[in-house]
Design a protein around this motif. Structure first.
Motif, PDB file in Angstrom:
ATOM      1  N   MET A  73       0.532  -1.345  -0.015  1.00  0.00           N
ATOM      2  CA  MET A  73      -0.110   0.010  -0.001  1.00  0.00           C
ATOM      3  C   MET A  73       0.890   1.225   0.035  1.00  0.00           C
ATOM      4  O   MET A  73       0.578   2.132  -0.820  1.00  0.00           O
ATOM      5  CB  MET A  73      -0.896   0.128   1.363  1.00  0.00           C
ATOM      6  N   PHE A  74       1.615   1.225   0.984  1.00  0.00           N
ATOM      7  CA  PHE A  74       2.818   2.394   1.096  1.00  0.00           C
ATOM      8  C   PHE A  74       3.694   2.426  -0.292  1.00  0.00           C
ATOM      9  O   PHE A  74       4.151   3.758  -0.478  1.00  0.00           O
ATOM     10  CB  PHE A  74       3.461   2.401   2.293  1.00  0.00           C
ATOM     11  N   LYS A  75       4.075   1.289  -0.654  1.00  0.00           N
ATOM     12  CA  LYS A  75       4.870   1.343  -1.701  1.00  0.00           C
ATOM     13  C   LYS A  75       4.230   2.156  -2.914  1.00  0.00           C
ATOM     14  O   LYS A  75       4.773   2.605  -3.847  1.00  0.00           O
ATOM     15  CB  LYS A  75       4.902  -0.428  -2.092  1.00  0.00           C
ATOM     16  N   ILE A  76       2.802   1.470  -3.171  1.00  0.00           N
ATOM     17  CA  ILE A  76       2.047   2.068  -4.425  1.00  0.00           C
ATOM     18  C   ILE A  76       1.970   3.544  -4.202  1.00  0.00           C
ATOM     19  O   ILE A  76       2.132   4.235  -5.273  1.00  0.00           O
ATOM     20  CB  ILE A  76       0.625   1.358  -4.166  1.00  0.00           C
ATOM     21  N   ILE A  77       1.762   4.371  -3.002  1.00  0.00           N
ATOM     22  CA  ILE A  77       1.533   5.551  -2.723  1.00  0.00           C
ATOM     23  C   ILE A  77       2.898   6.218  -2.978  1.00  0.00           C
ATOM     24  O   ILE A  77       3.047   7.325  -3.823  1.00  0.00           O
ATOM     25  CB  ILE A  77       1.150   5.963  -1.380  1.00  0.00           C
ATOM     26  N   ARG A  78       3.903   5.565  -2.559  1.00  0.00           N
ATOM     27  CA  ARG A  78       5.308   5.951  -3.004  1.00  0.00           C
ATOM     28  C   ARG A  78       5.590   6.049  -4.561  1.00  0.00           C
ATOM     29  O   ARG A  78       6.233   7.333  -4.996  1.00  0.00           O
ATOM     30  CB  ARG A  78       6.445   5.356  -2.351  1.00  0.00           C
ATOM     31  N   HIS A  79       5.070   5.192  -5.130  1.00  0.00           N
ATOM     32  CA  HIS A  79       5.437   5.327  -6.603  1.00  0.00           C
ATOM     33  C   HIS A  79       4.778   6.470  -7.390  1.00  0.00           C
ATOM     34  O   HIS A  79       5.047   6.925  -8.221  1.00  0.00           O
ATOM     35  CB  HIS A  79       5.062   3.830  -7.117  1.00  0.00           C
ATOM     36  N   GLU A  80       3.389   6.458  -6.751  1.00  0.00           N
ATOM     37  CA  GLU A  80       2.483   7.612  -7.117  1.00  0.00           C
ATOM     38  C   GLU A  80       3.117   8.985  -7.113  1.00  0.00           C
ATOM     39  O   GLU A  80       3.101   9.811  -7.936  1.00  0.00           O
ATOM     40  CB  GLU A  80       1.049   7.545  -6.553  1.00  0.00           C
ATOM     41  N   ILE A  81       3.612   9.116  -5.938  1.00  0.00           N
ATOM     42  CA  ILE A  81       4.271  10.243  -5.522  1.00  0.00           C
ATOM     43  C   ILE A  81       5.587  10.581  -6.481  1.00  0.00           C
ATOM     44  O   ILE A  81       5.577  11.608  -6.993  1.00  0.00           O
ATOM     45  CB  ILE A  81       4.567  10.676  -4.087  1.00  0.00           C
ATOM     46  N   ASP A  82       6.256   9.528  -6.486  1.00  0.00           N
ATOM     47  CA  ASP A  82       7.589   9.760  -7.665  1.00  0.00           C
ATOM     48  C   ASP A  82       7.348  10.147  -8.758  1.00  0.00           C
ATOM     49  O   ASP A  82       7.916  10.835  -9.476  1.00  0.00           O
ATOM     50  CB  ASP A  82       8.493   8.221  -7.166  1.00  0.00           C
ATOM     51  N   ALA A  83       5.917   9.533  -9.421  1.00  0.00           N
ATOM     52  CA  ALA A  83       5.745   9.830 -10.582  1.00  0.00           C
ATOM     53  C   ALA A  83       5.410  11.298 -10.800  1.00  0.00           C
ATOM     54  O   ALA A  83       5.533  11.745 -11.788  1.00  0.00           O
ATOM     55  CB  ALA A  83       4.458   9.086 -10.938  1.00  0.00           C
ATOM     56  N   MET A  84       4.869  11.791  -9.807  1.00  0.00           N
ATOM     57  CA  MET A  84       4.351  13.313  -9.860  1.00  0.00           C
ATOM     58  C   MET A  84       5.610  13.954  -9.656  1.00  0.00           C
ATOM     59  O   MET A  84       5.636  15.007 -10.476  1.00  0.00           O
ATOM     60  CB  MET A  84       3.469  13.602  -8.673  1.00  0.00           C
ATOM     61  N   ILE A  85       6.587  13.728  -8.831  1.00  0.00           N
ATOM     62  CA  ILE A  85       7.909  14.493  -8.941  1.00  0.00           C
ATOM     63  C   ILE A  85       8.577  14.372 -10.121  1.00  0.00           C
ATOM     64  O   ILE A  85       9.131  15.507 -10.553  1.00  0.00           O
ATOM     65  CB  ILE A  85       8.805  13.975  -7.910  1.00  0.00           C
ATOM     66  N   ALA A  86       8.405  13.228 -10.775  1.00  0.00           N
ATOM     67  CA  ALA A  86       9.225  13.075 -12.062  1.00  0.00           C
ATOM     68  C   ALA A  86       8.572  14.095 -12.997  1.00  0.00           C
ATOM     69  O   ALA A  86       9.192  14.292 -14.221  1.00  0.00           O
ATOM     70  CB  ALA A  86       9.115  11.726 -12.483  1.00  0.00           C
ATOM     71  N   ARG A  87       7.315  14.126 -12.962  1.00  0.00           N
ATOM     72  CA  ARG A  87       6.426  14.918 -14.142  1.00  0.00           C
ATOM     73  C   ARG A  87       6.166  16.303 -13.891  1.00  0.00           C
ATOM     74  O   ARG A  87       5.747  17.103 -14.706  1.00  0.00           O
ATOM     75  CB  ARG A  87       5.204  14.099 -14.463  1.00  0.00           C
ATOM     76  N   ASP A  88       6.668  16.867 -12.620  1.00  0.00           N
ATOM     77  CA  ASP A  88       6.577  18.142 -12.431  1.00  0.00           C
ATOM     78  C   ASP A  88       7.839  18.874 -12.291  1.00  0.00           C
ATOM     79  O   ASP A  88       8.156  18.794 -11.300  1.00  0.00           O
ATOM     80  CB  ASP A  88       5.561  18.633 -11.391  1.00  0.00           C
ATOM     81  N   PRO A  89       8.342  19.628 -12.973  1.00  0.00           N
ATOM     82  CA  PRO A  89       9.840  20.368 -12.775  1.00  0.00           C
ATOM     83  C   PRO A  89       9.563  21.050 -11.617  1.00  0.00           C
ATOM     84  O   PRO A  89      10.701  21.454 -10.869  1.00  0.00           O
ATOM     85  CB  PRO A  89       9.780  21.226 -14.112  1.00  0.00           C
ATOM     86  N   ALA A  90       8.535  21.775 -11.014  1.00  0.00           N
ATOM     87  CA  ALA A  90       8.560  22.510 -10.047  1.00  0.00           C
ATOM     88  C   ALA A  90       8.499  21.650  -8.488  1.00  0.00           C
ATOM     89  O   ALA A  90       8.576  22.168  -7.294  1.00  0.00           O
ATOM     90  CB  ALA A  90       7.102  23.418  -9.827  1.00  0.00           C
TER      91      ALA A  90
END
Ligand SMILES: CC(C)(COP(=O)(O)OP(=O)(O)OC[C@H]1O[C@@H](n2cnc3c(N)ncnc32)[C@H](O)[C@@H]1OP(=O)(O)O)[C@@H](O)C(=O)NCCC(=O)NCCS
Length: 239
Positions: A1-18
């Motif tokens: 569960m936390f792993k999935i959330i971490r992946h989701e967050i990392d994907a957001m970081i990767a796609r937003d330069p800000a």
């Protein structure tokens, strides 16, 4: 569960330069709150708790400015940058690694409430993996936007978009047929992608070289012996 959330967050970081940290995403990104909330409302919806799901969904809309119907189907690593004004309809289907910017509507066109027989029919679009939708774009109807397609800001899309195509305008028209399948922020290819003009020049140079070789061959045949063609090479534009 936390792993999935971490992946989701990392994907957001990767796609937003800000974006600079996971904590920043958790605290400051309405997309994170809306998408995590949607995962819960969708779970409720699928188990028949429809009114609860809709109610929680309305609260999330109130807090985040993002409206995702609990009946919509959304894949992994979904990201909505900024988020305000995004509307995702009940029968919308979204693949993996899809990115939307603010003000996007995945809306329906077919009538759905005139009779109960039409309730629940597919009337919203399907976005396949890797699609990027620019701010303010409206994608209206039960058709498919194919893998890695890009939709320009404020476009109004009323028909299927082919794989890898970029469409802009009202109604949206294709301005580019192929795009790289790597993510690029705002849908605009970054500088390290192949330059189409340079690519066209290389093709032209190769063709000229082929013709040169043919001329050498023909001259050789005419002179009675087979001359060896030059090896193909890329020549500088000034040559
Ligand atoms: C559609 C988009 C992905 C195309 O990017 P690109 O591949 O670099 O394409 P170009 O900039 O070379 O534009 C190609 C053509 O489409 C036109 N065009 C680009 N975006 C357009 C748009 N949103 N609406 C209308 N026309 C557009 C360009 O003027 C150009 O036309 P031309 O060939 O007649 O000169 C990009 O322009 C876009 O709209 N991205 C969304 C950005 C966004 O929403 N940002 C918000 C972040 S908060």
């Amino acid at each position: 569960m936390f792993k999935i959330i971490r992946h989701e967050i990392d994907a957001m970081i990767a796609r937003d330069p800000a974006a600079r940290s996971r904590l920043e995403i958790i605290l400051c990104y309405p997309a994170f709150h809306a998408i995590m909330g949607y995962r819960v409302t969708h779970w409720l919806w699928q188990r028949g708790f429809r009114i609860v799901a809709r109610f929680v969904s309305q609260l999330l809309r109130w807090f985040t400015g993002i409206e995702i119907h609990p009946g919509a189907t959304i894949g992994k690593r979904f990201f909505i940058d900024h988020g305000m004004g995004v509307v995702i309809g009940e029968t919308a289907e979204i693949g993996d690694d899809v990115t939307l910017y603010q003000g996007v509507t995945l809306g329906g066109t077919a009538p759905s409430v005139e009779s109960d027989g039409q309730r629940g029919l597919k009337r919203h679009p399907t976005l396949e993996d890797g699609v990027i939708v620019g701010s303010g774009a409206q994608i209206l109807g039960p058709f498919t936007v194919r893998r890695n397609a890009r939709i320009g800001g404020n476009a109004v899309v009323l028909a299927e978009v082919p794989e890898g195509a970029t469409v802009v305008g009202i109604p949206a028209k294709i301005v580019r047929r192929e795009t790289d399948d790597r993510f690029c922020a705002y849908g605009t290819p970054s500088g390290d992608l192949p330059d189409p003009v340079a690519r066209a020049l290389e093709d032209l140079t190769r063709e000229v070289q082929g013709l040169r070789n043919r001329v050498v061959e023909l001259e050789g045949e005419k002179a009675g012996g087979a001359a060896r063609p030059e090896k193909p090479r890329i020549v500088a534009a000034s040559e």
